[in-house]
Scaffold this motif. Sequence first.
Motif, PDB file in Angstrom:
ATOM      1  N   SER A  56       6.385 -75.513 -45.782  1.00 10.92           N
ATOM      2  CA  SER A  56       7.528 -74.604 -46.068  1.00 10.92           C
ATOM      3  C   SER A  56       7.975 -75.739 -45.016  1.00 10.92           C
ATOM      4  CB  SER A  56       7.249 -73.524 -45.622  1.00 10.92           C
ATOM      5  OG  SER A  56       7.869 -72.972 -44.419  1.00 10.92           O
ATOM      6  N   GLY A  57       7.981 -76.454 -44.316  1.00 10.90           N
ATOM      7  CA  GLY A  57       8.999 -77.082 -43.155  1.00 10.90           C
ATOM      8  C   GLY A  57       9.483 -75.957 -42.231  1.00 10.90           C
ATOM      9  N   ASN A  58      10.114 -75.536 -42.533  1.00  9.52           N
ATOM     10  CA  ASN A  58      10.967 -74.303 -41.745  1.00  9.52           C
ATOM     11  C   ASN A  58      11.480 -73.177 -42.118  1.00  9.52           C
ATOM     12  OD1 ASN A  58      11.734 -74.399 -38.579  1.00  9.52           O
ATOM     13  ND2 ASN A  58      14.092 -75.109 -39.540  1.00  9.52           N
ATOM     14  N   SER A  59      11.319 -72.689 -43.343  1.00 14.37           N
ATOM     15  CA  SER A  59      11.417 -71.235 -43.767  1.00 14.37           C
ATOM     16  C   SER A  59      11.040 -70.047 -43.285  1.00 14.37           C
ATOM     17  CB  SER A  59      10.681 -71.084 -44.660  1.00 14.37           C
ATOM     18  OG  SER A  59       9.989 -70.055 -45.536  1.00 14.37           O
ATOM     19  N   ARG A  60      12.283 -70.238 -43.004  1.00 12.83           N
ATOM     20  CA  ARG A  60      12.230 -68.432 -41.458  1.00 12.83           C
ATOM     21  C   ARG A  60      11.495 -67.466 -42.366  1.00 12.83           C
ATOM     22  NH1 ARG A  60      17.989 -64.375 -41.061  1.00 12.83           N
ATOM     23  NH2 ARG A  60      16.848 -64.089 -43.336  1.00 12.83           N
ATOM     24  N   ASP A  61      11.834 -67.613 -43.966  1.00 11.77           N
ATOM     25  CA  ASP A  61      11.043 -66.082 -44.587  1.00 11.77           C
ATOM     26  C   ASP A  61       9.127 -66.208 -44.288  1.00 11.77           C
ATOM     27  OD1 ASP A  61      13.207 -65.019 -45.346  1.00 11.77           O
ATOM     28  OD2 ASP A  61      13.420 -65.599 -47.540  1.00 11.77           O
TER      29      ASP A  61
ATOM     30  N   TRP B  46       8.173 -65.559 -40.680  1.00 10.65           N
ATOM     31  CA  TRP B  46       8.175 -63.982 -40.892  1.00 10.65           C
ATOM     32  C   TRP B  46       6.740 -63.330 -40.971  1.00 10.65           C
ATOM     33  CZ3 TRP B  46      10.663 -60.489 -37.532  1.00 10.65           C
ATOM     34  CH2 TRP B  46      10.344 -59.614 -37.306  1.00 10.65           C
ATOM     35  N   ASP B  47       6.684 -63.785 -42.675  1.00  8.19           N
ATOM     36  CA  ASP B  47       5.577 -63.347 -43.392  1.00  8.19           C
ATOM     37  C   ASP B  47       4.044 -64.064 -42.257  1.00  8.19           C
ATOM     38  OD1 ASP B  47       6.569 -62.126 -45.378  1.00  8.19           O
ATOM     39  OD2 ASP B  47       6.437 -63.591 -46.404  1.00  8.19           O
ATOM     40  N   TYR B  48       4.263 -64.739 -42.057  1.00  7.41           N
ATOM     41  CA  TYR B  48       3.089 -65.344 -41.112  1.00  7.41           C
ATOM     42  C   TYR B  48       2.895 -64.844 -39.968  1.00  7.41           C
ATOM     43  CZ  TYR B  48      -0.217 -68.374 -38.175  1.00  7.41           C
ATOM     44  OH  TYR B  48      -1.199 -68.659 -37.107  1.00  7.41           O
ATOM     45  N   ALA B  49       3.689 -64.491 -38.986  1.00 10.86           N
ATOM     46  CA  ALA B  49       3.795 -63.170 -38.527  1.00 10.86           C
ATOM     47  C   ALA B  49       3.406 -62.346 -38.206  1.00 10.86           C
ATOM     48  CB  ALA B  49       5.163 -63.334 -37.324  1.00 10.86           C
ATOM     49  N   LEU B  50       4.279 -61.901 -39.332  1.00  9.10           N
ATOM     50  CA  LEU B  50       3.747 -59.693 -39.868  1.00  9.10           C
ATOM     51  C   LEU B  50       2.114 -60.123 -40.508  1.00  9.10           C
ATOM     52  CD1 LEU B  50       5.343 -57.437 -39.847  1.00  9.10           C
ATOM     53  CD2 LEU B  50       5.030 -58.439 -42.500  1.00  9.10           C
ATOM     54  N   VAL B  51       1.535 -60.600 -41.209  1.00  6.56           N
ATOM     55  CA  VAL B  51       0.717 -61.143 -41.372  1.00  6.56           C
ATOM     56  C   VAL B  51      -0.657 -61.111 -39.864  1.00  6.56           C
ATOM     57  CG1 VAL B  51      -0.885 -63.134 -41.975  1.00  6.56           C
ATOM     58  CG2 VAL B  51      -1.453 -61.949 -43.856  1.00  6.56           C
TER      59      VAL B  51
ATOM     60  N   ASP C 243      11.040 -66.373 -32.326  1.00  5.99           N
ATOM     61  CA  ASP C 243      12.504 -65.445 -32.002  1.00  5.99           C
ATOM     62  C   ASP C 243      13.552 -66.953 -31.565  1.00  5.99           C
ATOM     63  OD1 ASP C 243      14.044 -63.482 -31.257  1.00  5.99           O
ATOM     64  OD2 ASP C 243      13.096 -64.235 -29.078  1.00  5.99           O
ATOM     65  N   LYS C 244      12.915 -68.452 -30.464  1.00 10.04           N
ATOM     66  CA  LYS C 244      13.143 -68.963 -30.604  1.00 10.04           C
ATOM     67  C   LYS C 244      14.485 -70.591 -31.548  1.00 10.04           C
ATOM     68  CE  LYS C 244       9.398 -70.593 -27.666  1.00 10.04           C
ATOM     69  NZ  LYS C 244       8.677 -71.625 -26.948  1.00 10.04           N
ATOM     70  N   LYS C 245      13.550 -70.659 -32.681  1.00 11.57           N
ATOM     71  CA  LYS C 245      14.121 -70.270 -34.015  1.00 11.57           C
ATOM     72  C   LYS C 245      15.145 -69.778 -34.894  1.00 11.57           C
ATOM     73  CE  LYS C 245      10.194 -73.514 -35.085  1.00 11.57           C
ATOM     74  NZ  LYS C 245       9.168 -73.525 -36.638  1.00 11.57           N
ATOM     75  N   TRP C 246      15.010 -68.104 -34.624  1.00 12.94           N
ATOM     76  CA  TRP C 246      15.650 -67.465 -35.370  1.00 12.94           C
ATOM     77  C   TRP C 246      16.049 -66.027 -34.315  1.00 12.94           C
ATOM     78  CZ3 TRP C 246      11.456 -69.337 -38.262  1.00 12.94           C
ATOM     79  CH2 TRP C 246      12.256 -70.614 -39.101  1.00 12.94           C
TER      80      TRP C 246
END
Length: 261
Positions: A39-44, A47-52, A84-87
């Motif tokens: 995805s490169g730099n996809s926020r969603d 987030w899904d990666y951290a959440l999993v 959090d650093k990026k968003w």
Amino acid sequence: RVPALYRYGNALLKAGHLALAETAFDEAVALREAHLKASGNSRDIAWDYALVLFDRGESYYEMARFEPAPEWFARAATAFREFDKKWPGIAGEKIRWSHQKRAMSLSKLKRYSEAMAEWQIVIPLVPSSPREWLCSARLSQAVTIARSGAQSEASRIVEEQIAALKDPPADLLYQAVAVFAAASSSTAKNDAKRGEYADRAMDFLEKAVKAGWSDPVRIRRDSDIDSLRDRADFQKLLESKLPLPKLPPREVAPPPREKKT
């Protein structure tokens, strides 16, 4: 596909098939990692990666498989901090909960010094309002403190935090039960304090029930209050105030009708 893999992994974990559950979880994490790289730099997707990662730790914790849980909560904390650093301004609560659940997992494993180091990260991250949030975190921390042998300190925290609330909600009163039950079980059997802590736990349990706490299934499974189970007053309270719900009567299908010839 990732949610389906997680549901499958949870079902396997619940059934006791740890190795198969690990395989399903590994595949789910690998898919999220591949999505993140692509995805490169996809926020969603970040987030899904951290959440999993967080969800994997949570699955272990909820199924009382505490040994692998700290690793996944630690990985989740790192991933949410990178997010959090990026968003900025989105992941704060998840960062806190990643560290808090890691602390709770380490406490279950009796790795108290590591757990206390995590609590030192958690407490400053807890919002000061509403006051109940800080109280809940401090009571969870107090369970670790009690288990580690600092029972009087844990007791002080409970009394201080509960007193700071004008009308403590039932769930916080139940958390206080866990602290005093832990203080009792970690005190020597020949020490009078052991009984005093158990008595205080029962005081808070009665207050919690009076305030509306009612989870008859949880209280029968909650290992944090095992030290109370042999008490006559505990058993009486369960029977009178927290009985298990009765199952509806099983319907019996009528016999098949005879075919007319």
